[in-house]
Design an enzyme around this catalytic site. Structure first.
Site, PDB file in Angstrom:
ATOM      1  N   ARG A   1       0.824  -1.227   0.000  1.00 55.85           N
ATOM      2  CA  ARG A   1       0.000   0.000   0.000  1.00 55.85           C
ATOM      3  C   ARG A   1       0.853   1.270   0.000  1.00 55.85           C
ATOM      4  O   ARG A   1       0.414   2.324   0.433  1.00 55.85           O
ATOM      5  CB  ARG A   1      -0.985   0.022   1.161  1.00 55.85           C
TER       6      ARG A   1
ATOM      7  N   LYS B   1       2.200  11.839 -10.820  1.00 50.05           N
ATOM      8  CA  LYS B   1       1.378  10.965 -11.665  1.00 50.05           C
ATOM      9  C   LYS B   1       2.206   9.733 -12.008  1.00 50.05           C
ATOM     10  O   LYS B   1       3.292   9.841 -12.577  1.00 50.05           O
ATOM     11  CB  LYS B   1       0.970  11.679 -12.949  1.00 50.05           C
TER      12      LYS B   1
ATOM     13  N   GLU C   1       7.825  20.173 -24.112  1.00 48.10           N
ATOM     14  CA  GLU C   1       7.232  20.441 -22.787  1.00 48.10           C
ATOM     15  C   GLU C   1       7.855  21.711 -22.180  1.00 48.10           C
ATOM     16  O   GLU C   1       7.178  22.471 -21.486  1.00 48.10           O
ATOM     17  CB  GLU C   1       7.432  19.249 -21.840  1.00 48.10           C
TER      18      GLU C   1
ATOM     19  N   LYS D   1       6.221  23.864 -12.918  1.00 45.18           N
ATOM     20  CA  LYS D   1       5.420  22.661 -12.635  1.00 45.18           C
ATOM     21  C   LYS D   1       5.182  22.519 -11.135  1.00 45.18           C
ATOM     22  O   LYS D   1       4.071  22.187 -10.705  1.00 45.18           O
ATOM     23  CB  LYS D   1       6.079  21.399 -13.209  1.00 45.18           C
TER      24      LYS D   1
ATOM     25  N   GLU E   1      -5.361  17.629 -10.027  1.00 44.19           N
ATOM     26  CA  GLU E   1      -5.913  18.114 -11.287  1.00 44.19           C
ATOM     27  C   GLU E   1      -7.427  18.298 -11.230  1.00 44.19           C
ATOM     28  O   GLU E   1      -8.164  17.834 -12.097  1.00 44.19           O
ATOM     29  CB  GLU E   1      -5.523  17.186 -12.446  1.00 44.19           C
TER      30      GLU E   1
ATOM     31  N   ARG F   1      -4.200  22.558 -12.591  1.00 42.43           N
ATOM     32  CA  ARG F   1      -3.177  21.653 -13.133  1.00 42.43           C
ATOM     33  C   ARG F   1      -3.454  21.283 -14.598  1.00 42.43           C
ATOM     34  O   ARG F   1      -2.538  20.964 -15.345  1.00 42.43           O
ATOM     35  CB  ARG F   1      -3.069  20.391 -12.264  1.00 42.43           C
TER      36      ARG F   1
ATOM     37  N   ASN G   1      -1.769  20.515 -19.612  1.00 45.27           N
ATOM     38  CA  ASN G   1      -2.141  19.687 -20.772  1.00 45.27           C
ATOM     39  C   ASN G   1      -2.258  20.517 -22.048  1.00 45.27           C
ATOM     40  O   ASN G   1      -2.828  20.053 -23.040  1.00 45.27           O
ATOM     41  CB  ASN G   1      -3.464  18.962 -20.492  1.00 45.27           C
TER      42      ASN G   1
ATOM     43  N   HIS H   1      -2.053  18.966 -25.419  1.00 50.32           N
ATOM     44  CA  HIS H   1      -2.100  17.513 -25.229  1.00 50.32           C
ATOM     45  C   HIS H   1      -3.392  16.871 -25.746  1.00 50.32           C
ATOM     46  O   HIS H   1      -3.383  15.704 -26.114  1.00 50.32           O
ATOM     47  CB  HIS H   1      -1.907  17.164 -23.750  1.00 50.32           C
TER      48      HIS H   1
ATOM     49  N   HIS I   1      -2.607  13.992 -27.991  1.00 54.45           N
ATOM     50  CA  HIS I   1      -3.022  12.607 -27.723  1.00 54.45           C
ATOM     51  C   HIS I   1      -3.824  12.050 -28.901  1.00 54.45           C
ATOM     52  O   HIS I   1      -3.702  10.875 -29.250  1.00 54.45           O
ATOM     53  CB  HIS I   1      -3.864  12.536 -26.441  1.00 54.45           C
TER      54      HIS I   1
ATOM     55  N   HIS J   1       5.859  11.480 -28.176  1.00 54.13           N
ATOM     56  CA  HIS J   1       4.827  12.261 -27.478  1.00 54.13           C
ATOM     57  C   HIS J   1       5.073  13.777 -27.635  1.00 54.13           C
ATOM     58  O   HIS J   1       4.157  14.532 -27.963  1.00 54.13           O
ATOM     59  CB  HIS J   1       4.850  11.860 -25.997  1.00 54.13           C
TER      60      HIS J   1
HETATM   61  P1  NAD Z   1      11.391   7.089 -22.311  1.00 56.19           P
HETATM   62  O1  NAD Z   1      11.329   6.867 -20.871  1.00 56.19           O
HETATM   63  O2  NAD Z   1      10.904   6.006 -23.210  1.00 56.19           O
HETATM   64  O3  NAD Z   1      12.890   7.470 -22.712  1.00 56.19           O
HETATM   65  C1  NAD Z   1      13.191   7.712 -24.080  1.00 56.19           C
HETATM   66  C2  NAD Z   1      14.380   6.873 -24.529  1.00 56.19           C
HETATM   67  O4  NAD Z   1      15.584   7.454 -24.034  1.00 56.19           O
HETATM   68  C3  NAD Z   1      14.374   5.443 -24.021  1.00 56.19           C
HETATM   69  O5  NAD Z   1      14.866   4.584 -25.014  1.00 56.19           O
HETATM   70  C4  NAD Z   1      15.329   5.509 -22.827  1.00 56.19           C
HETATM   71  O6  NAD Z   1      15.899   4.256 -22.525  1.00 56.19           O
HETATM   72  C5  NAD Z   1      16.350   6.470 -23.338  1.00 56.19           C
HETATM   73  N1  NAD Z   1      17.100   7.207 -22.321  1.00 56.19           N
HETATM   74  C6  NAD Z   1      16.632   7.706 -21.155  1.00 56.19           C
HETATM   75  N2  NAD Z   1      17.562   8.454 -20.572  1.00 56.19           N
HETATM   76  C7  NAD Z   1      18.672   8.405 -21.359  1.00 56.19           C
HETATM   77  C8  NAD Z   1      19.939   9.005 -21.283  1.00 56.19           C
HETATM   78  N3  NAD Z   1      20.262   9.831 -20.300  1.00 56.19           N
HETATM   79  N4  NAD Z   1      20.831   8.713 -22.243  1.00 56.19           N
HETATM   80  C9  NAD Z   1      20.500   7.895 -23.286  1.00 56.19           C
HETATM   81  N5  NAD Z   1      19.284   7.338 -23.433  1.00 56.19           N
HETATM   82  C10 NAD Z   1      18.384   7.596 -22.471  1.00 56.19           C
HETATM   83  O7  NAD Z   1      10.574   8.399 -22.741  1.00 56.19           O
HETATM   84  P2  NAD Z   1      10.294   9.776 -21.992  1.00 56.19           P
HETATM   85  O8  NAD Z   1      10.023  10.738 -23.076  1.00 56.19           O
HETATM   86  O9  NAD Z   1      11.301  10.079 -20.967  1.00 56.19           O
HETATM   87  O10 NAD Z   1       8.934   9.472 -21.205  1.00 56.19           O
HETATM   88  C11 NAD Z   1       7.756   9.163 -21.895  1.00 56.19           C
HETATM   89  C12 NAD Z   1       6.774   8.577 -20.917  1.00 56.19           C
HETATM   90  O11 NAD Z   1       6.516   9.531 -19.896  1.00 56.19           O
HETATM   91  C13 NAD Z   1       5.446   8.190 -21.512  1.00 56.19           C
HETATM   92  O12 NAD Z   1       5.095   6.906 -21.064  1.00 56.19           O
HETATM   93  C14 NAD Z   1       4.482   9.212 -20.951  1.00 56.19           C
HETATM   94  O13 NAD Z   1       3.180   8.709 -20.788  1.00 56.19           O
HETATM   95  C15 NAD Z   1       5.126   9.522 -19.635  1.00 56.19           C
HETATM   96  N6  NAD Z   1       4.777  10.836 -19.069  1.00 56.19           N
HETATM   97  C16 NAD Z   1       4.395  10.871 -17.766  1.00 56.19           C
HETATM   98  C17 NAD Z   1       4.093  12.084 -17.184  1.00 56.19           C
HETATM   99  C18 NAD Z   1       3.725  12.135 -15.725  1.00 56.19           C
HETATM  100  O14 NAD Z   1       3.326  13.198 -15.250  1.00 56.19           O
HETATM  101  N7  NAD Z   1       3.877  11.039 -15.011  1.00 56.19           N
HETATM  102  C19 NAD Z   1       4.194  13.274 -17.909  1.00 56.19           C
HETATM  103  C20 NAD Z   1       4.611  13.203 -19.241  1.00 56.19           C
HETATM  104  C21 NAD Z   1       4.904  11.977 -19.810  1.00 56.19           C
HETATM  105  N1  GLY Z   2       2.009  16.059 -17.456  1.00 55.70           N
HETATM  106  C1  GLY Z   2       0.904  16.775 -16.930  1.00 55.70           C
HETATM  107  C2  GLY Z   2       0.771  16.693 -15.447  1.00 55.70           C
HETATM  108  O1  GLY Z   2       1.647  16.215 -14.772  1.00 55.70           O
HETATM  109  O2  GLY Z   2      -0.214  17.093 -14.907  1.00 55.70           O
END
Ligand code: NAD
Ligand code: GLY
Length: 356
Positions: free
Chosen positions: A121, A143, A185, A227, A237, A241, A245, A248, A252, A265
């Site tokens: 939990r 998130k 972003e 942020k 949100e 918040r 988006n 987005h 999306h 993305h």
């Molecule tokens: P990712 O985590 O897939 O990373 C992109 C690529 O870069 C991957 O192949 C990874 O292995 C590589 N990588 C990471 N760090 C590296 C480094 N320092 N050097 C070399 N390679 C590296 O993609 P991302 O864009 O970081 O994240 C996308 C994800 O984030 C999506 O799933 C999306 O839904 C999520 N997201 C979440 C939130 C949130 O608030 N939680 C907000 C925006 C996006």
């Molecule tokens: N990526 C949008 C949020 O964290 O609310």
């Protein structure tokens, strides 16, 4: 190591620091004081672990560190992968005072955070983001979650970390396309909340794309400040918040119509921001500045030709739809945004024509 900066996400007893700097991994920062106990599990992936796992371990002197390396890719952001983390925690006899540490981009952070929220939990969680997108967006704000065949991020939890540790040196190994996607972003923060920062980005985009360390550090800091401030005001949100988006809803829809993985993305969000700015009816000069900055970042300013009707249909399935009314983040001007469902439907049709 230079220019360390700490920003606090103010959430009462769940407040936490975002520590940003160069050279924080490799023994220069003692992460130990943020752990719940002596044990931790570092969750990373097959690309990032070989680059940064040893360095992160150097920030955990004297701690019992377990590791799990996930396969790399959005397609592995699933319940099964989260389950593999839970299996590792169970198999190692992890207790309530174990800390889960995410080392990686948004995919690793989202899955690891969700597993941390679920195990017993909720056990302590730490974010060590290594992509620009993760450093300015996904690691901050709590998130967490995984995808479901029925939709992206459908399964998840709000679960705040104890600290976000951002070593901007990790961006040195990041692929250029991933850097640009994260830049979408960063541009978003300027567009929705800080006209001065937006103007700074206009001047400094070449330095940012050239991975100038000072420029990147400033962009990460200012993005995290914005942020953190928005999340502190509206953690779940229920209101403000949603401005995060911006771009987005269209973005999306682009991803959904194209199939995930075609555009990153951030690329979809970039085109989506231009569409949202057009729907906002901002001054032509401001729309032009937004387009130019997005272009300067090497990002698309128009959607792919997936079809206007398909985009509309995809937006109808968007989680951000309340009842039958679409809600959009619109710009009042560069640096100021709000959320509205009071838009001109014929203007929306015009904006979607770009996808025809
Ligand atoms: P990712 O985590 O897939 O990373 C992109 C690529 O870069 C991957 O192949 C990874 O292995 C590589 N990588 C990471 N760090 C590296 C480094 N320092 N050097 C070399 N390679 C590296 O993609 P991302 O864009 O970081 O994240 C996308 C994800 O984030 C999506 O799933 C999306 O839904 C999520 N997201 C979440 C939130 C949130 O608030 N939680 C907000 C925006 C996006
Ligand atoms: N990526 C949008 C949020 O964290 O609310």
């Amino acid at each position: 190591m230079s220019g360390r900066r700490t920003i606090t996400v103010e959430l009462g007893e769940r407040s936490y620091p975002i520590v940003i700097g160069s050279g924080l991994l490799g023994g220069a920062f003692d992460l130990g004081e943020y752990l719940a106990g002596d044990d931790c599990l570092i969750v990373s992936n097959d690309t990032i672990a070989p680059l940064y796992l040893d360095k992160l371990q150097a920030d955990l002197p004297g701690r019992a560190v377990g590791t799990i390396s996930l396969p790399d890719g959005e397609e592995f952001k699933t319940l099964d992968t989260a389950s593999s983390i839970l299996d590792t925690l169970v198999a190692s006899g992890a207790h309530r005072d174990t800390t889960v540490i995410a080392l990686g981009g948004g995919v690793v952070g989202d899955i690891a955070g969700f597993a941390a929220a679920c195990y017993m939990r909720g056990v302590a969680f730490v974010q060590v983001p290594t992509t620009l997108l993760a450093q300015v967006d996904s690691s901050v704000g709590g998130k967490t979650g995984v995808n479901h065949p029925g939709g992206k991020n459908l399964i998840g939890a709000f679960y705040q970390p104890r600290i976000v540790l951002i070593d901007t040196d990790t961006l040195a190994t990041l692929a250029d396309r991933e850097l640009r996607a994260g830049m979408a972003e960063v541009i978003k923060y300027g567009a929705i909340a800080d006209a001065e920062f937006f103007a700074w980005l206009e001047t400094n985009m070449p330095a940012l794309l050239g991975k100038d360390p000072e420029a990147l550090a400033h962009a990460v800091r200012r993005s995290c400040e914005i942020k953190a401030e928005v999340v502190a005001e509206d953690e779940r949100e229920s209101g403000r918040r949603a401005i995060l988006n911006f771009g987005h809803t269209f973005g999306h829809a682009i991803e959904r119509c194209q199939g995930y993985g075609e555009w990153l993305h951030g690329e979809a969000v970039a085109a989506g921001m231009v569409m949202a700015a057009k729907l906002s009816g901002v001054e032509p000069s401001e729309l032009s500045r937004l387009q130019k900055l997005i272009e300067a970042a090497g990002l698309p300013v128009a959607p792919p030709r997936v079809g206007a009707a398909a985009m509309m249909n995809a937006m109808g399935m968007d989680k951000k739809v309340l009842g039958k009314r679409l809600r959009f983040v619109v710009l009042e001007s560069l640096g100021a945004a709000n959320v509205t469902s009071d838009y001109d439907p014929s203007l929306l049709d015009q904006v979607l024509e770009a996808a025809s």
